[in-house]
Write a protein that holds these residues in place. Structure first.
Motif, short mmCIF file in Angstrom:
data_model
loop_
_atom_site.label_atom_id
_atom_site.label_comp_id
_atom_site.label_asym_id
_atom_site.label_seq_id
_atom_site.Cartn_x
_atom_site.Cartn_y
_atom_site.Cartn_z
N HIS A 116 93.67 14.71 36.45
CA HIS A 116 93.05 13.78 35.68
C HIS A 116 92.79 13.96 34.41
CE1 HIS A 116 89.46 15.39 36.85
NE2 HIS A 116 89.79 15.65 37.99
N ASN A 117 92.12 13.14 33.55
CA ASN A 117 91.59 13.24 32.23
C ASN A 117 90.23 13.41 32.25
OD1 ASN A 117 90.82 10.70 32.95
ND2 ASN A 117 91.07 9.99 30.80
N GLY A 122 91.66 6.80 40.39
CA GLY A 122 91.69 6.20 41.90
C GLY A 122 90.80 6.39 42.84
N ALA A 123 90.02 7.37 42.92
CA ALA A 123 89.07 7.42 43.83
C ALA A 123 87.84 6.93 43.38
CB ALA A 123 88.67 9.28 43.73
N ASP A 129 84.71 -0.14 45.19
CA ASP A 129 84.94 -1.03 46.26
C ASP A 129 84.36 -1.04 47.43
OD1 ASP A 129 86.84 -2.43 44.34
OD2 ASP A 129 88.41 -1.45 45.09
N ASP A 130 83.89 0.33 47.82
CA ASP A 130 83.16 0.75 49.09
C ASP A 130 81.68 0.18 49.19
OD1 ASP A 130 81.68 2.33 51.07
OD2 ASP A 130 83.71 3.27 51.36
N ALA A 138 82.79 10.66 44.52
CA ALA A 138 83.81 10.68 43.28
C ALA A 138 83.90 11.21 42.22
CB ALA A 138 84.26 8.84 43.34
N SER A 139 82.72 12.21 42.20
CA SER A 139 82.39 12.93 41.01
C SER A 139 83.57 14.16 40.99
CB SER A 139 81.11 13.40 40.85
OG SER A 139 80.08 12.57 40.69
N THR A 140 84.34 14.04 39.77
CA THR A 140 85.09 15.35 39.33
C THR A 140 84.37 16.40 38.90
OG1 THR A 140 85.44 14.52 37.09
CG2 THR A 140 86.99 13.51 38.69
#
Length: 261
Positions: A116-117, A122-123, A129-130, A138-140
């Motif tokens: 990813h950038n 996506g995550a 939506d959750d 969803a933290s990279t």
């Protein structure tokens, strides 16, 4: 006997009490002067509001360029220094860190780090939506790095919203290898223990380059909450998490190409 001289009003048969008083021209003029001043003040405020984001962006970009060659402190480290608390940290390059630790951190925190950038869109969409919202994460690794370096701890939509553009900027300026290097040198692994070198020496009495796969998995297991979890004295739950991480480490071995020179 002298006769008093008639006034202008008396000569024309008017009651002098009904003569209107002259207008206070100076006062009326003074009352009109604040309007231009208010307009000037509004223009200045609008200019400041417009320039503030530009100044913040320029400052952040300057820091990012500096941090591309100088290992930064984390905001938690700065907070400890400002409150006269100690902080352990020995910065080391990525080649001085055991590859097993990099594998463990990627397996635990961000398996798509090289794909990813800076933001795993996506995550992130799944989290939006959750119903649980940002509590699921969803933290990279890149987002966690900019949070540690530029932002404050804690969960909020505001901080998450700032993490996203900062992560994209960091990914573009630092690249994957430097981002991972900064992350492993600013992450907290215990009360006042920052960076993997200090963590390895504190918990295992060895250098970060000599960490075993099991020790690396234990360090990765405590990252979400290094104050309540201990790598040196792991609970049964921490050991279970470390075991799951160690079983996934082989899966990310082929996804680490972005970290090679």
């Amino acid at each position: 006997m002298a006769v008093p001289e008639e006034s202008e009003a008396e000569r024309h048969g008017r009651d002098p009490r009904r003569i209107p008083a002259p207008r206070p021209l100076a006062r009326a003029s003074a009352a009109r002067t604040p309007a231009p001043r208010r307009r000037t003040g509004l223009r200045r405020a609008a200019t400041l509001i417009t320039l503030a984001p530009i100044a913040i962006l320029a400052f952040t970009l300057t820091l990012a360029l500096v941090y591309s060659v100088v290992t930064p402190p984390s905001t938690l480290m700065l907070g400890r220094w400002l409150t006269l608390q100690g902080a352990q940290r020995n910065s080391v390059p990525l080649e001085a860190i055991a590859p097993a630790l990099v594998q463990a951190v990627m397996a635990s925190e961000d398996q798509r780090f090289c794909l990813h950038n800076g933001v795993d869109w996506g995550a992130l969409r799944e989290v939006v939506d959750d119903e649980e919202g940002p509590s699921r994460g969803a933290s990279t690794i890149t987002m966690q790095t900019v949070k540690n370096v530029f932002l404050w701890p804690g969960r909020s939509y505001i901080r998450k919203g700032l993490e996203i553009p900062l992560a994209v900027l960091a990914d573009a300026v630092w690249g994957k290898r430097r981002t991972m290097e900064i992350y492993l040198n600013v992450a907290e692994w215990g009360e006042g223990i920052f960076g993997v070198e200090a963590a390895a020496r504190h918990w295992f009495r060895k250098s970060a380059r000599d960490l075993s796969r099991g020790e690396a998995a234990l360090l990765a297991a405590v990252l979400p909450n290094p104050i309540l979890r201990s790598a040196g004295k792991p609970t049964r739950g921490v050991r279970a998490i470390a075991g799951r991480i160690q079983s996934r480490m082989g899966q990310v071995d082929g996804l680490m190409g972005c970290l090679k020179r």
